[in-house]
Design a protein around this motif. Structure first.
Motif, PDB file in Angstrom:
ATOM      1  N   HIS A   1       0.405   5.661   0.606  1.00  0.00           N
ATOM      2  CA  HIS A   1      -0.389   6.880   0.767  1.00  0.00           C
ATOM      3  C   HIS A   1       0.528   8.095   0.636  1.00  0.00           C
ATOM      4  O   HIS A   1       1.683   8.046   1.053  1.00  0.00           O
TER       5      HIS A   1
ATOM      6  N   HIS B   1      -3.196  -1.203   6.315  1.00  0.00           N
ATOM      7  CA  HIS B   1      -3.803  -1.575   5.034  1.00  0.00           C
ATOM      8  C   HIS B   1      -3.016  -2.698   4.362  1.00  0.00           C
ATOM      9  O   HIS B   1      -3.609  -3.654   3.834  1.00  0.00           O
TER      10      HIS B   1
ATOM     11  N   ASP C   1       0.842  -1.201   0.000  1.00  0.00           N
ATOM     12  CA  ASP C   1       0.000   0.000   0.000  1.00  0.00           C
ATOM     13  C   ASP C   1       0.874   1.246   0.000  1.00  0.00           C
ATOM     14  O   ASP C   1       2.026   1.215   0.452  1.00  0.00           O
TER      15      ASP C   1
HETATM   16 MG    MG Z   1      -4.487   2.269   1.727  1.00  0.00          MG
END
Ligand code: MG
Length: 401
Positions: free
Chosen positions: A251, A283, A249
């Motif tokens: 961000h 995540h 993941d």
């Molecule tokens: Mg995420």
């Protein structure tokens, strides 16, 4: 077997778990001690739930908090069968009576009374207990004794050699017509008899014939430290389908003064941008577990289009993935996450993050690894545009899933 008979009043189970006996070296009563990452009592409830009958737990008044952890380690279907726990009494007998009285509103025809420390009663044993109660009114499971048993005097000398063929080692669940055993308990309490070792003995005291049905050699009472070691092996042995999933993941940074990493709030000159709290590590871990289950990804379980997840704390995503593993009868063996960023520094928060993830997943902290690396100034993480995370989850599922 019926799965959702929570309202059935034909059969109910009293689960006695109010004992104060401690696991060697610990200060938690044995029934709450952990086996392969779950409290012993959770295995017991899970096994009893196969009968589909309501379960009335009786616990020590000081164990309410420990019992909340047991509930959170259960599959949803087992949890549904659990009635609110009753506080036990000073003796096992008093605790059973409290459990029996708590079932009065259900008015079951039959009741199984089971000790929390026997964590693996088989479905076949439960059915034998029900059939025996139906036929005989009072019945207890027994096993033939393979060792010769001697009666020994206080001077340490043998006084008598017992006839092995007539002996049985007795287990639980013991099964009764509800009104028969409730009345026997109430009468015993009235006569101030409060230290009979099991419910079969109470039925005997009340003048009933107690039938013996076949027990189960795997229905062990977990008492000694060596029992815990053996149970740990038994519980893992059936989970031989080992799967590994990976998650990834990213961000991006945006305005703000803190980031969420692994469920821990860390002060920083920027925040991570996302639909939820943008906890990139949770995540990645969630996706790793879903990957091991081959069950979609975080976006398919929690669509970003759904306003319900706006600003959501990401621990619930991870908790959901863990629950899916439990629903399949599996176990998380290990979680391993890596954070990739130039800043913030992860090292000082590593132990807090590990502890938090272990708490969310109900795992021992030694089954959770958190690592961090920079990318040496290269790429988007090197340019401090965001944080990336990679994760692996190793899970064990029942063979033949
Ligand atoms: Mg995420």
């Amino acid at each position: 077997m019926a799965a959702h008979h929570a309202q059935s009043s034909e059969i109910a189970i009293v689960l006695v778990a109010a004992g104060r006996g401690l696991r060697a070296g610990g200060d938690t009563p044995k029934q709450f001690a952990s086996i392969a990452g779950r409290p012993l009592l959770a295995y017991t409830i899970e096994a009893l739930s196969k009968l589909g009958a309501p379960i009335q737990p009786v616990i020590g008044p000081q164990d309410q908090g420990a019992f909340v952890d047991v509930l959170s380690a259960l599959t949803a279907s087992a949890r549904q069968l659990c009635r609110p726990a009753k506080a036990g009494g000073a003796t096992r007998q008093a605790s059973v009576l409290a459990g029996l009285i708590a079932l009065e509103d259900l008015g079951p025809e039959m009741v199984l009374i089971h000790d929390g420390a026997r964590c693996s009663p088989s479905p076949a044993l439960l059915l034998r207990a029900v059939a025996a109660a139906r036929q005989f009114g009072a019945a207890i499971p027994g096993l033939a004794v393979s060792d010769t048993i001697k009666q020994v005097g206080t001077d340490g000398h043998v006084e008598n050699t017992l006839q092995r063929a007539s002996l049985r080692a007795v287990q639980t669940p013991q099964s009764f017509t509800y009104h028969l055993i409730l009345k026997a308990h109430l009468d015993a309490a009235k006569h101030k008899i409060d230290d009979l070792p099991d419910d079969g003995a109470i039925a005997e005291w009340a003048g009933h014939k107690v039938h013996i049905f076949e027990g189960d050699t795997t229905n062990l009472k977990v008492t000694e430290p060596s029992d815990f070691v053996m149970m740990e092996r038994l519980m893992s042995a059936g989970l031989s389908d080992i799967r590994i999933g990976q998650g990834y993941d990213v961000h991006a940074f945006g305005p703000g003064d803190h980031v969420w990493l692994g469920g821990v709030k860390i002060p920083h000159a920027a925040a991570l941008v996302g639909h939820s709290d943008a906890d990139v590590l949770l995540h990645a871990l969630t996706d790793a577990i879903l990957g091991a289950l081959a069950d979609g990804d975080i976006g398919s379980h929690f669509p970003p289009s759904d306003p319900e997840w706006r600003g959501a704390a990401s621990d619930q995503f991870l908790r959901h993935a863990v629950e899916l593993v439990r629903q399949r009868g599996g176990q998380i063996a290990h979680l391993d996450g890596t954070l990739i960023c130039e800043a913030p520094k992860v090292g000082p928060h590593r132990d807090a993050i590990r502890a938090r993830i272990a708490e969310i997943c109900n795992l021992p902290v030694n089954r959770v690894a958190v690592k961090a690396t920079t990318s040496e100034g290269l790429g988007f993480t090197g340019r401090r545009e965001g944080i990336a995370s990679m994760a692996l989850a190793t899970i064990r599922l029942p063979a033949g899933e």
